[in-house]
Scaffold this active site. Structure first.
Site, PDB file in Angstrom:
ATOM      1  N   HIS A 123       0.983  -1.243  -0.094  1.00 15.54           N
ATOM      2  CA  HIS A 123      -0.049   0.021   0.028  1.00 15.54           C
ATOM      3  C   HIS A 123       0.876   1.204   0.130  1.00 15.54           C
ATOM      4  O   HIS A 123       0.362   2.221  -0.508  1.00 15.54           O
ATOM      5  CB  HIS A 123      -1.021   0.003   1.254  1.00 15.54           C
ATOM      6  CG  HIS A 123      -0.265   0.153   2.538  1.00 15.54           C
ATOM      7  ND1 HIS A 123       0.303  -0.861   3.188  1.00 15.54           N
ATOM      8  CD2 HIS A 123      -0.331   1.135   3.344  1.00 15.54           C
ATOM      9  CE1 HIS A 123       0.895  -0.432   4.200  1.00 15.54           C
ATOM     10  NE2 HIS A 123       0.544   0.639   4.457  1.00 15.54           N
ATOM     11  N   LYS A 128       6.259   5.329  -1.266  1.00 15.77           N
ATOM     12  CA  LYS A 128       7.052   6.076  -0.363  1.00 15.77           C
ATOM     13  C   LYS A 128       8.600   6.025  -0.456  1.00 15.77           C
ATOM     14  O   LYS A 128       9.375   7.008  -0.023  1.00 15.77           O
ATOM     15  CB  LYS A 128       6.827   5.829   1.110  1.00 15.77           C
ATOM     16  CG  LYS A 128       5.365   6.210   1.667  1.00 15.77           C
ATOM     17  CD  LYS A 128       5.184   6.135   3.081  1.00 15.77           C
ATOM     18  CE  LYS A 128       3.605   6.616   3.567  1.00 15.77           C
ATOM     19  NZ  LYS A 128       3.425   6.441   4.988  1.00 15.77           N
ATOM     20  N   HIS A 186       2.721   9.562  -2.843  1.00 12.04           N
ATOM     21  CA  HIS A 186       3.237   8.353  -3.063  1.00 12.04           C
ATOM     22  C   HIS A 186       2.244   7.111  -3.371  1.00 12.04           C
ATOM     23  O   HIS A 186       2.640   6.262  -3.810  1.00 12.04           O
ATOM     24  CB  HIS A 186       3.570   7.928  -1.503  1.00 12.04           C
ATOM     25  CG  HIS A 186       2.274   7.804  -0.464  1.00 12.04           C
ATOM     26  ND1 HIS A 186       1.487   8.772   0.070  1.00 12.04           N
ATOM     27  CD2 HIS A 186       1.838   6.588  -0.252  1.00 12.04           C
ATOM     28  CE1 HIS A 186       0.660   8.097   0.772  1.00 12.04           C
ATOM     29  NE2 HIS A 186       0.675   6.787   0.760  1.00 12.04           N
ATOM     30  N   HIS A 243      -6.216   3.576  -1.164  1.00 14.39           N
ATOM     31  CA  HIS A 243      -6.314   3.509   0.017  1.00 14.39           C
ATOM     32  C   HIS A 243      -6.406   4.715   0.783  1.00 14.39           C
ATOM     33  O   HIS A 243      -6.853   4.659   2.086  1.00 14.39           O
ATOM     34  CB  HIS A 243      -5.288   2.459   0.780  1.00 14.39           C
ATOM     35  CG  HIS A 243      -3.947   3.215   0.886  1.00 14.39           C
ATOM     36  ND1 HIS A 243      -3.120   3.266  -0.199  1.00 14.39           N
ATOM     37  CD2 HIS A 243      -3.289   3.632   1.912  1.00 14.39           C
ATOM     38  CE1 HIS A 243      -1.843   3.737   0.229  1.00 14.39           C
ATOM     39  NE2 HIS A 243      -1.924   4.015   1.545  1.00 14.39           N
ATOM     40  N   HIS A 244      -6.212   5.962   0.226  1.00 13.42           N
ATOM     41  CA  HIS A 244      -6.402   6.987   0.970  1.00 13.42           C
ATOM     42  C   HIS A 244      -7.699   7.784   0.287  1.00 13.42           C
ATOM     43  O   HIS A 244      -7.876   8.831   0.657  1.00 13.42           O
ATOM     44  CB  HIS A 244      -5.193   8.188   0.710  1.00 13.42           C
ATOM     45  CG  HIS A 244      -3.828   7.622   1.542  1.00 13.42           C
ATOM     46  ND1 HIS A 244      -4.001   7.777   3.005  1.00 13.42           N
ATOM     47  CD2 HIS A 244      -2.636   7.244   1.231  1.00 13.42           C
ATOM     48  CE1 HIS A 244      -2.928   7.340   3.189  1.00 13.42           C
ATOM     49  NE2 HIS A 244      -2.180   7.073   2.185  1.00 13.42           N
ATOM     50  N   ASP A 296      -5.099   0.847   7.632  1.00 12.22           N
ATOM     51  CA  ASP A 296      -4.066   1.834   7.756  1.00 12.22           C
ATOM     52  C   ASP A 296      -4.562   2.818   8.715  1.00 12.22           C
ATOM     53  O   ASP A 296      -3.390   3.424   9.497  1.00 12.22           O
ATOM     54  CB  ASP A 296      -3.590   2.362   6.255  1.00 12.22           C
ATOM     55  CG  ASP A 296      -2.487   3.149   6.411  1.00 12.22           C
ATOM     56  OD1 ASP A 296      -1.468   2.822   6.982  1.00 12.22           O
ATOM     57  OD2 ASP A 296      -2.372   3.994   5.523  1.00 12.22           O
TER      58      ASP A 296
END
Length: 365
Positions: free
Chosen positions: A207, A211, A236, A266-267, A295
């Site tokens: 995920h 980064k 990222h 996922h954000h 997360d």
């Protein structure tokens, strides 16, 4: 597959079953049912041994059509082929039986040697198909093993570059698995079986792979990020997808597709206020929604360089009240159901060496 030594005879007329029994008793172990309900009970208990089902259409309690329909719905036809043996000699009945998944149809009265040959053909074809599927599954398992090595290697790079530890990756995997299992149990129509749950849980490890592309000065900044720094941090998600896209030719495509969706989305948040694409509602892939809430929970309940972990009760309240962004009602319902499992995993896989990196949302100045 080697234990498929059984023929199931399903007919309400004892004489018909006796004739078929005489044909196959030397080569196969035999089971008999005099109606469709008995047949389904036997298949549910012994589907891993049944080589073929010889099925009459006109029977009491449940007829042959109902049996075929149930076998199709419960996915037994993929391993237990059905040959219909019937006196209902009409084109409409044939079409209906084939549409419901019958492998062959034999009309009564029948020639015994013809029946034996056609049964043998269906059994051999199905065994060959099952063998091919076993080979495919073995190859997929080897690919997944390769993926695990790749994931661990890439995760190690992130660990060395940031303050996150391998325990963070492990917790996200386990949180994802627990949530998926709960959602799969509550919503069987989604089709999340054990194999798919394992694939998605493993893919969740990727995920934050993007980064790697974030400068150290931002990734490891001990205080809040400025707005400009946070905009760079947000990249990222898309940078990780660019990396995953280059792996398409060397990995398990299904695994990488889930990893891509998770990495990119996922954000995202249920109300459209997430990033990078501003997706809302069911536009967000379910796998990404699950990793998103996992997360968030981990970000809140693990120590940061600038503050201690929040109490579990506070973290839970923040997620349920939308303080970390909006999640779907379905996701929050499952999160509520597995809350104790999350907390247990968080304590069991705690960080021992260094604290986790700060949650993106927490680091905005």
């Amino acid at each position: 597959m080697n234990r498929r030594d059984t023929v199931l005879l399903v007919d309400d007329v004892a004489m018909n079953r006796a004739i078929l029994r005489m044909l196959f008793e030397r080569e196969y172990r035999l089971l008999e049912a005099e109606n469709g309900e008995q047949a389904l009970e036997l298949i549910q208990r012994q589907h891993d041994r049944i080589a073929v089902v010889l099925l009459d259409l006109v029977m009491p309690v449940k007829d042959g059509y109902q049996v075929l329909e149930t076998l199709g719905t419960e996915h037994y036809l993929t391993e237990c082929p059905v040959i219909v043996i019937t006196a209902e000699d009409t084109a409409e009945n044939e079409v209906k039986a084939f549409d419901l998944g019958a492998s062959d149809i034999i009309m009564k009265p029948f020639e015994p040697h013809v029946v034996k040959r056609r049964v043998q053909n269906v059994v051999e074809l199905n065994l060959h198909r099952l063998h091919q599927q076993e080979l495919i599954d073995e190859q997929a398992a080897k690919l997944r093993e390769s993926n695990t090595v790749m994931v661990d290697a890439l995760s190690s790079i992130i660990e060395y570059r940031s303050l996150e530890t391998g325990q963070h990756i492990q917790r996200i995997r386990l949180f994802t698995k627990v949530l998926l299992e709960d959602i799969a149990e509550r919503n069987p129509s989604l089709g999340y079986d054990k194999r798919l749950i394992e694939i998605i849980s493993s893919a969740s490890s990727m995920h934050d792979i993007g980064k790697i592309a974030i400068p150290d000065s931002i990734l490891n900044k001990p205080g809040p990020l400025t707005r400009e720094e946070f905009e760079i941090m947000k990249t990222h998600a898309s940078r990780g997808c660019e990396m995953l896209a280059t792996l398409n030719r060397v990995g398990d495509r299904e695994y990488l597709e889930y990893a891509y969706r998770i990495c990119r989305h996922h954000h995202e948040r249920w109300d459209g206020c997430g990033y990078p694409d501003g997706l809302r509602g069911d536009e967000i892939p379910l796998c990404a929604q699950i990793v998103g809430i996992a997360d968030c929970y981990d970000a809140l309940t693990v120590d940061r360089v600038y503050r201690e972990a929040l109490p579990e009760e506070k973290a839970f309240s923040m997620i349920m009240n939308g303080e970390c962004g909006a999640f779907s009602p379905q996701m929050l319902e499952s999160f509520l159901h597995v809350r104790s499992a999350f907390w247990q995993l968080s304590r069991e896989y705690t960080d021992h060496e260094s604290p986790d990196a700060a949650c993106d949302a927490d680091k905005i100045g």
